[in-house]
Design an enzyme around this catalytic site. Sequence first.
Site, PDB file in Angstrom:
ATOM      1  N   HIS A 101      36.628  40.816  33.131  1.00 27.13           N
ATOM      2  CA  HIS A 101      37.882  41.494  33.474  1.00 27.13           C
ATOM      3  C   HIS A 101      38.953  40.562  34.014  1.00 27.13           C
ATOM      4  CE1 HIS A 101      40.566  44.563  35.015  1.00 27.13           C
ATOM      5  NE2 HIS A 101      40.381  44.164  36.261  1.00 27.13           N
TER       6      HIS A 101
ATOM      7  N   TYR B  20      45.395  54.626  43.292  1.00 23.90           N
ATOM      8  CA  TYR B  20      44.536  55.301  42.317  1.00 23.90           C
ATOM      9  C   TYR B  20      44.733  56.819  42.349  1.00 23.90           C
ATOM     10  CZ  TYR B  20      42.083  51.043  41.017  1.00 23.90           C
ATOM     11  OH  TYR B  20      41.779  49.803  40.522  1.00 23.90           O
TER      12      TYR B  20
ATOM     13  N   HIS C 256      34.988  53.803  40.018  1.00 16.53           N
ATOM     14  CA  HIS C 256      35.925  53.657  41.132  1.00 16.53           C
ATOM     15  C   HIS C 256      37.183  54.495  40.923  1.00 16.53           C
ATOM     16  CE1 HIS C 256      37.332  50.788  38.139  1.00 16.53           C
ATOM     17  NE2 HIS C 256      38.470  50.663  38.782  1.00 16.53           N
ATOM     18  N   TRP C 257      37.553  54.791  39.664  1.00 14.15           N
ATOM     19  CA  TRP C 257      38.715  55.644  39.427  1.00 14.15           C
ATOM     20  C   TRP C 257      38.507  57.040  40.025  1.00 14.15           C
ATOM     21  CZ3 TRP C 257      42.138  55.580  34.521  1.00 14.15           C
ATOM     22  CH2 TRP C 257      42.663  54.293  34.314  1.00 14.15           C
TER      23      TRP C 257
ATOM     24  N   ASP D 197      45.502  44.362  35.236  1.00 11.75           N
ATOM     25  CA  ASP D 197      44.893  45.503  35.906  1.00 11.75           C
ATOM     26  C   ASP D 197      45.986  46.453  36.411  1.00 11.75           C
ATOM     27  OD1 ASP D 197      42.105  46.435  37.042  1.00 11.75           O
ATOM     28  OD2 ASP D 197      43.444  46.495  38.767  1.00 11.75           O
ATOM     29  N   ARG D 198      46.015  46.790  37.710  1.00 15.71           N
ATOM     30  CA  ARG D 198      47.029  47.722  38.213  1.00 15.71           C
ATOM     31  C   ARG D 198      48.435  47.171  37.971  1.00 15.71           C
ATOM     32  NH1 ARG D 198      44.436  52.199  38.172  1.00 15.71           N
ATOM     33  NH2 ARG D 198      45.982  53.218  39.519  1.00 15.71           N
TER      34      ARG D 198
END
Length: 293
Positions: free
Chosen positions: A274, A215, A154-155, A109-110
């Site tokens: 995910h 983000y 959410h982005w 993910d991030r």
Amino acid sequence: MLFPKDFISEKIEVNGVLINCEYGGNKSNKIPLLLIHGYPQTHLMWYIIIEKLSKKYFVICPDLRGYGDSSKPKGDELHINYSKKTMAKDMMDLMNHFGFEKFFIAGHDRGARVAHRMCLDYPNNVLKACVMDITPTYHMFKNTDQAFATGYYHWFFLIQGDNLPETLIGSNARYYLEEKLKRWSAKDAVFDKRAVDEYVRCFDKESIHATCEDYRAGAGIDMSDDEKDRNKKINMPLLVLWGSKGFVNRTYDVLSVWKEYASDVRGKALNCGHFLVEEKPNDVVIELMEFFS
């Protein structure tokens, strides 16, 4: 708490912040493995595979700045404090602290986006990299459509100003975090309550702000940095893993996309959502062991 008892927990000062990490494992292997977590988790997400990996590698598991028990600097106007360049430098300085010039990386993910930036900025240090359940930030924003905006709402929510997301999330942080774990995983996924409680403990007011800044940087300064490097391909071997039941698999031809950004790409979908590490830990270990061998 969930890591092997012989692992060391320490906060290390790098790049103007304190990075919390746990580390340990096989010191006879000269190439260490850096594991970088994603949102909304902490380094603890690796607990379920860390024992197996540490038998072969010396493993370093940090909390990214803004996450876990690492420093959570306040955001700046351009969100530079949370740009992937800044976060990548944190990780590079951390590896320098341990005396490691060359190493492997796996990021989720991030953390995978930080790993991607490290591959671009430190090509002589990263020997191999694995990114989990992402396609490049630049590609995703440049190919935005209704499906993307719905699946990754959410982005667009987290980047809003005036403390809007911070205020709304802060009204019930546990609900928000647990809802993300549920929404992004496969229906049969089970998360260890001890790990979830730790994610929630760390998801305080400062972390909620910091992760929103992560983000905001992704939609702003990271896009500018990616634009500058758009014609620069990653040259080291890249393993891409993603969940067959997740948004990334439904939306992208994952390997084809990554081949536009890297010259040596391989990978596959795992039968999960995910959160690959917690949903299919044995499969992840097999893939990492084979790739980094």
